[in-house]
Design a protein around this motif. Sequence first.
Motif, PDB file in Angstrom:
ATOM      1  N   GLY A   1      -7.431  -5.425 -30.678  1.00  0.00           N
ATOM      2  CA  GLY A   1      -8.744  -5.830 -31.146  1.00  0.00           C
ATOM      3  C   GLY A   1      -9.265  -7.098 -30.476  1.00  0.00           C
ATOM      4  N   GLU A   2      -8.185  -8.006 -30.254  1.00  0.00           N
ATOM      5  CA  GLU A   2      -8.270  -9.245 -29.624  1.00  0.00           C
ATOM      6  C   GLU A   2      -8.956  -9.027 -28.277  1.00  0.00           C
ATOM      7  OE1 GLU A   2      -6.411 -13.770 -28.831  1.00  0.00           O
ATOM      8  OE2 GLU A   2      -5.198 -12.076 -29.522  1.00  0.00           O
ATOM      9  N   ALA A   3      -7.994  -8.079 -27.668  1.00  0.00           N
ATOM     10  CA  ALA A   3      -8.260  -7.845 -26.281  1.00  0.00           C
ATOM     11  C   ALA A   3      -9.750  -7.076 -25.960  1.00  0.00           C
ATOM     12  CB  ALA A   3      -7.103  -6.954 -25.678  1.00  0.00           C
ATOM     13  N   LEU A   4      -9.962  -6.251 -26.790  1.00  0.00           N
ATOM     14  CA  LEU A   4     -11.207  -5.641 -26.768  1.00  0.00           C
ATOM     15  C   LEU A   4     -12.436  -6.760 -26.805  1.00  0.00           C
ATOM     16  CD1 LEU A   4     -10.636  -2.473 -29.275  1.00  0.00           C
ATOM     17  CD2 LEU A   4     -10.682  -2.529 -26.898  1.00  0.00           C
ATOM     18  N   GLU A   5     -12.160  -7.486 -27.923  1.00  0.00           N
ATOM     19  CA  GLU A   5     -13.160  -8.560 -28.100  1.00  0.00           C
ATOM     20  C   GLU A   5     -13.375  -9.580 -26.836  1.00  0.00           C
ATOM     21  OE1 GLU A   5     -13.703 -12.673 -30.679  1.00  0.00           O
ATOM     22  OE2 GLU A   5     -12.997 -10.828 -31.603  1.00  0.00           O
ATOM     23  N   LYS A   6     -12.416 -10.150 -26.056  1.00  0.00           N
ATOM     24  CA  LYS A   6     -12.303 -10.745 -24.962  1.00  0.00           C
ATOM     25  C   LYS A   6     -12.973 -10.047 -23.698  1.00  0.00           C
ATOM     26  CE  LYS A   6      -8.187 -13.547 -25.182  1.00  0.00           C
ATOM     27  NZ  LYS A   6      -6.937 -13.893 -24.809  1.00  0.00           N
ATOM     28  N   SER A   7     -12.823  -8.692 -23.756  1.00  0.00           N
ATOM     29  CA  SER A   7     -13.411  -7.866 -22.487  1.00  0.00           C
ATOM     30  C   SER A   7     -14.886  -7.369 -22.889  1.00  0.00           C
ATOM     31  CB  SER A   7     -12.637  -6.605 -22.076  1.00  0.00           C
ATOM     32  OG  SER A   7     -11.384  -7.373 -21.639  1.00  0.00           O
ATOM     33  N   ARG A   8     -15.243  -7.701 -24.194  1.00  0.00           N
ATOM     34  CA  ARG A   8     -16.474  -7.210 -24.632  1.00  0.00           C
ATOM     35  C   ARG A   8     -16.550  -5.782 -24.263  1.00  0.00           C
ATOM     36  NH1 ARG A   8     -20.675  -9.791 -26.572  1.00  0.00           N
ATOM     37  NH2 ARG A   8     -22.257  -8.289 -25.976  1.00  0.00           N
ATOM     38  N   ILE A   9     -15.479  -4.957 -24.930  1.00  0.00           N
ATOM     39  CA  ILE A   9     -15.266  -3.228 -24.944  1.00  0.00           C
ATOM     40  C   ILE A   9     -16.036  -2.905 -25.937  1.00  0.00           C
ATOM     41  CG2 ILE A   9     -13.781  -1.517 -24.478  1.00  0.00           C
ATOM     42  CD1 ILE A   9     -12.169  -3.098 -23.067  1.00  0.00           C
ATOM     43  N   PHE A  10     -17.233  -2.196 -26.204  1.00  0.00           N
ATOM     44  CA  PHE A  10     -17.940  -1.647 -27.296  1.00  0.00           C
ATOM     45  C   PHE A  10     -17.731  -0.109 -27.382  1.00  0.00           C
ATOM     46  CE2 PHE A  10     -19.952  -5.969 -27.107  1.00  0.00           C
ATOM     47  CZ  PHE A  10     -19.680  -6.487 -28.357  1.00  0.00           C
ATOM     48  N   THR A  11     -17.849   0.496 -26.263  1.00  0.00           N
ATOM     49  CA  THR A  11     -17.998   1.960 -25.980  1.00  0.00           C
ATOM     50  C   THR A  11     -16.869   2.365 -24.975  1.00  0.00           C
ATOM     51  OG1 THR A  11     -19.444   1.637 -24.116  1.00  0.00           O
ATOM     52  CG2 THR A  11     -20.567   1.548 -26.455  1.00  0.00           C
ATOM     53  N   VAL A  12     -17.032   3.829 -25.021  1.00  0.00           N
ATOM     54  CA  VAL A  12     -16.024   4.450 -24.007  1.00  0.00           C
ATOM     55  C   VAL A  12     -16.444   3.990 -22.419  1.00  0.00           C
ATOM     56  CG1 VAL A  12     -15.230   6.332 -25.697  1.00  0.00           C
ATOM     57  CG2 VAL A  12     -17.349   6.616 -24.224  1.00  0.00           C
ATOM     58  N   ASP A  13     -17.722   3.717 -22.364  1.00  0.00           N
ATOM     59  CA  ASP A  13     -18.197   3.320 -21.075  1.00  0.00           C
ATOM     60  C   ASP A  13     -17.478   1.959 -20.637  1.00  0.00           C
ATOM     61  OD1 ASP A  13     -20.273   4.876 -22.650  1.00  0.00           O
ATOM     62  OD2 ASP A  13     -21.455   4.754 -20.733  1.00  0.00           O
ATOM     63  N   ASP A  14     -17.513   1.054 -21.733  1.00  0.00           N
ATOM     64  CA  ASP A  14     -16.914  -0.229 -21.306  1.00  0.00           C
ATOM     65  C   ASP A  14     -15.267   0.070 -21.170  1.00  0.00           C
ATOM     66  OD1 ASP A  14     -19.114  -1.247 -21.545  1.00  0.00           O
ATOM     67  OD2 ASP A  14     -18.799  -1.809 -23.890  1.00  0.00           O
ATOM     68  N   LEU A  15     -14.773   0.842 -21.844  1.00  0.00           N
ATOM     69  CA  LEU A  15     -13.061   1.058 -22.023  1.00  0.00           C
ATOM     70  C   LEU A  15     -12.784   1.595 -20.428  1.00  0.00           C
ATOM     71  CD1 LEU A  15     -10.888   0.912 -23.593  1.00  0.00           C
ATOM     72  CD2 LEU A  15     -10.993   3.173 -24.233  1.00  0.00           C
ATOM     73  N   ALA A  16     -13.601   2.744 -19.872  1.00  0.00           N
ATOM     74  CA  ALA A  16     -13.331   3.104 -18.616  1.00  0.00           C
ATOM     75  C   ALA A  16     -13.362   2.433 -17.551  1.00  0.00           C
ATOM     76  CB  ALA A  16     -14.374   4.330 -18.509  1.00  0.00           C
ATOM     77  N   ALA A  17     -14.192   1.210 -17.578  1.00  0.00           N
ATOM     78  CA  ALA A  17     -14.174   0.150 -16.501  1.00  0.00           C
ATOM     79  C   ALA A  17     -13.399  -0.753 -16.825  1.00  0.00           C
ATOM     80  CB  ALA A  17     -15.712  -0.281 -16.516  1.00  0.00           C
ATOM     81  N   SER A  18     -12.170  -0.613 -17.592  1.00  0.00           N
ATOM     82  CA  SER A  18     -11.127  -1.666 -17.689  1.00  0.00           C
ATOM     83  C   SER A  18      -9.663  -1.031 -17.914  1.00  0.00           C
ATOM     84  CB  SER A  18     -11.509  -2.025 -19.236  1.00  0.00           C
ATOM     85  OG  SER A  18     -12.890  -2.595 -19.435  1.00  0.00           O
ATOM     86  N   VAL A  19      -9.609   0.110 -17.831  1.00  0.00           N
ATOM     87  CA  VAL A  19      -8.175   0.507 -18.014  1.00  0.00           C
ATOM     88  C   VAL A  19      -7.999   1.558 -16.816  1.00  0.00           C
ATOM     89  CG1 VAL A  19      -6.607   2.002 -19.304  1.00  0.00           C
ATOM     90  CG2 VAL A  19      -8.372   0.423 -20.498  1.00  0.00           C
ATOM     91  N   SER A  20      -7.106   1.289 -16.125  1.00  0.00           N
ATOM     92  CA  SER A  20      -6.584   1.933 -14.839  1.00  0.00           C
ATOM     93  C   SER A  20      -6.105   3.417 -15.522  1.00  0.00           C
ATOM     94  CB  SER A  20      -5.234   1.504 -14.274  1.00  0.00           C
ATOM     95  OG  SER A  20      -5.064   2.054 -13.025  1.00  0.00           O
ATOM     96  N   SER A  21      -6.325   4.432 -14.406  1.00  0.00           N
ATOM     97  CA  SER A  21      -6.331   5.915 -14.882  1.00  0.00           C
ATOM     98  C   SER A  21      -7.255   6.739 -15.607  1.00  0.00           C
ATOM     99  CB  SER A  21      -4.829   6.142 -15.257  1.00  0.00           C
ATOM    100  OG  SER A  21      -3.555   5.987 -14.146  1.00  0.00           O
ATOM    101  N   LEU A  22      -8.343   5.637 -16.121  1.00  0.00           N
ATOM    102  CA  LEU A  22      -9.211   6.189 -17.157  1.00  0.00           C
ATOM    103  C   LEU A  22     -10.568   6.171 -16.290  1.00  0.00           C
ATOM    104  CD1 LEU A  22     -10.181   7.038 -20.089  1.00  0.00           C
ATOM    105  CD2 LEU A  22     -10.218   4.734 -20.737  1.00  0.00           C
ATOM    106  N   GLY A  23     -11.200   7.078 -16.434  1.00  0.00           N
ATOM    107  CA  GLY A  23     -12.675   7.067 -16.022  1.00  0.00           C
ATOM    108  C   GLY A  23     -13.428   7.681 -16.888  1.00  0.00           C
ATOM    109  N   LEU A  24     -15.011   7.396 -16.421  1.00  0.00           N
ATOM    110  CA  LEU A  24     -16.072   8.228 -17.279  1.00  0.00           C
ATOM    111  C   LEU A  24     -16.842   9.091 -16.527  1.00  0.00           C
ATOM    112  CD1 LEU A  24     -17.508   8.203 -20.251  1.00  0.00           C
ATOM    113  CD2 LEU A  24     -18.738   6.394 -19.436  1.00  0.00           C
ATOM    114  N   THR A  25     -17.321  10.067 -16.997  1.00  0.00           N
ATOM    115  CA  THR A  25     -18.498  11.083 -16.547  1.00  0.00           C
ATOM    116  C   THR A  25     -19.511  10.668 -17.308  1.00  0.00           C
ATOM    117  OG1 THR A  25     -16.784  12.823 -15.464  1.00  0.00           O
ATOM    118  CG2 THR A  25     -19.350  13.101 -15.827  1.00  0.00           C
ATOM    119  N   GLY A  26     -20.478   9.716 -16.925  1.00  0.00           N
ATOM    120  CA  GLY A  26     -21.893   9.608 -17.684  1.00  0.00           C
ATOM    121  C   GLY A  26     -22.662  10.611 -17.239  1.00  0.00           C
ATOM    122  N   GLY A  27     -23.117  11.559 -18.163  1.00  0.00           N
ATOM    123  CA  GLY A  27     -23.848  12.705 -17.755  1.00  0.00           C
ATOM    124  C   GLY A  27     -25.297  12.539 -17.723  1.00  0.00           C
TER     125      GLY A  27
END
Length: 753
Positions: free
Chosen positions: A39-65
């Motif tokens: 949770g602390e890492a999410l707060e530091k990176s301001r990761i609120f959504t799967v969009d934010d997460l996909a732009a922060s974790v390797s091997s993970l991407g997002l198809t924003g339809g």
Amino acid sequence: MILGLAAAQAQVLEEIVVTAQKREVGLQSAPVAISALTGEALEKSRIFTVDDLAASVSSLGLTGGNSPVDLELNIRGITNTRLDSPSGEAAVGTFVDEIYIGRNGGMNTDFYDIERIEVIRGPQGVLLGKSVVGGALNIVTARPEFENSGSFTVGGGNFDSRLISGYLTGGFSEAWAGRLSFQSRQHDGYAKDVLHDRRLDDLESLQFRAQLLYQPAAGGWSARLVVDHNNDESNGINVVAVSDGQTGGFRPRPWSQMRAFLGLTDPYESVPEETIYAGNPSPVQQYLDRESTGVMLSVEKEFDGFAFTSVTGYRDARADNHYDQTGGGPDIFDYPEVFGVTFGDFLAFNPLAATFFFSEPVNEEADISAFSQELRLASTGESRLDWILGLYFKRDEIDKVDRFVGENITGVLPTLSGESHWYNYGDITNFAAFGQVGWQLADTFKVKVGLRWTSDKKEGDIRGVQVATGDRFNPADPVPLTPLQGPYETEYGATWKKATPQATLEYTPNDDLFLYATVSTGFKGGYFQDTPNSAFAASFPTRPEEVINYELGLKSDFAGGRVRLNAAGFFMDYTDLQVEQTNQDCLCNLTENAADAEILGVEAELTVAASDRLLINLSGTLLDTEYVDFVEASGIDSSGNSLQRTPEAQFGISVDYTMNLGEWGDALSLYLGYYWQDKLPWQPANLNFEDSYGLLNGRITLAPEDAPWSVSVWGKNITDELYRTNIIPFFGEEVSRYGPPATYGVELRYAFD
């Protein structure tokens, strides 16, 4: 070298406990490729959504339809695009407190008051709730605590962004505790509807979660009840057509030519259509409105030699979304005060573009209910033999309405005018029995074998209705809007059954090194089209998607626990990979089965505690992907091409540094994170690409050691990188959605206990 100079003072890395395989184990001894974010890492990176997460974790991407309810995750190249069929399910699963969320877009929710998020890579065909073929997000919310504590955060930033969040937790008695969490986020739109003077890609969201925990100190039965509610609204999405820059073929490029004609050069400006539906004289502008409520009940009891767990989940959701697929249409000529242009001017400027200049806005409404029940028995105690057995049941009911309206101002294309509706009710019933046995062969070797048997039933009924032919420009046009070829009503249904085995060999030569080798399988049932053009097309599902994954993994700590290296190499062999994309010939979304696809890759994460003040994280992924045999329905041979929407390389680095500030010790912390991804193809034909790009995020926090408060200044996409989260190739265009521009702000946090 920093590590060598500071090693004597360096901190020892802590290990995160994960539950991806239904037991609490340390991340460094879990035989699966996992990235875990606290949770602390999410707060530091301001990761609120799967969009934010996909732009922060390797091997993970997002198809924003192009529809905001069509968000689909991509792990190691496996994804779905525009997956909104009532009988469809994602290749990458999402689990919240062990409850499978089958409709990612329709049940979208912010991350808040989170204990951790586990990004699990590769097929999970045995233990992880419902079987998934591509990987999963396992979201674990913070549990109630018996010690009283709480925190509140308020913040603001550019685009008039506002954040209020917090939690309260504590015990009511020796056996009862509770927790209340909430979050409210708002921001103005990153883009503008120039025609109607409205902001787009804005947000107004509210979430809360209430929990009750029963956990007697003397042991026995324990239970956790979680109730959550989520709501978000916006004015809809910003869609911009860009020329694909290619020559030859049929490329009238009506929407990019329209933008050039109007002088629109800013990618954060568009001119979406208002829509007039038959029987409703009031025009409808773009909007998004989603709401969901969920309940989770977990009951546990430990007996002599084994533990019993029951996890029950229910979620009800509603999604209502109206959007313009092309980002502009004939409405521009209805507002001469805005642009001062007429259709005659456009016709003279580019007759071919004018001929094919049409609009086709879409309205999607979905009512979703989902129930799941999992029962598990798992061995306890110290023994060379451990085991887990379980039963799983899930039922989703999705009632969905799609409304398409088409207008073609010239009347040259009669099949692009009119109004058609689809009323699609889908019922998904999934039943599974699963088990796994582990045997400690020796002090350093352990073998695990598991099996899951799944029955996946999809059924429903669909009605296609031609509500109106013609449009305001061609009211007498008798031809209905494509793709609906005529009114129809039919039922559909199919059942698929599959056993998915898995075998893992673990080798632990010492306390700082863990190696594993896994052969795992995954399975995803077929599904039926969302808006088929006839009863015949509605009756035929895709074939099930299957995968075999061969993986070698390494997890190691060295340099006295100050350096951690985790890596995995894998080869995934997919059969009947389900591929969905927009087809310009029928103006519809088609799902096809690629006969075979292969993915070869390697992933690595390196964490270095260079000193007691400096922490460095690096991650990277290299992929070699291929459609081995895939001739598309359009006749295009995509065999040998790379998998769509998947970069060959991804890389991330973050640095945390803490320093003294005057008399305040360890009061100032600096965080900087950079994520980069390589060029990727947008569709199987590999004709349209997104160039490589990188995103830079940062945060500076002042938090005196003994003070209950902290203040932070943050920035995301600091370099204002222009990048796209989705395109649809069409008529020589790349109809595009862009990611957020640079954002920044300030937050104040107060915590107490």
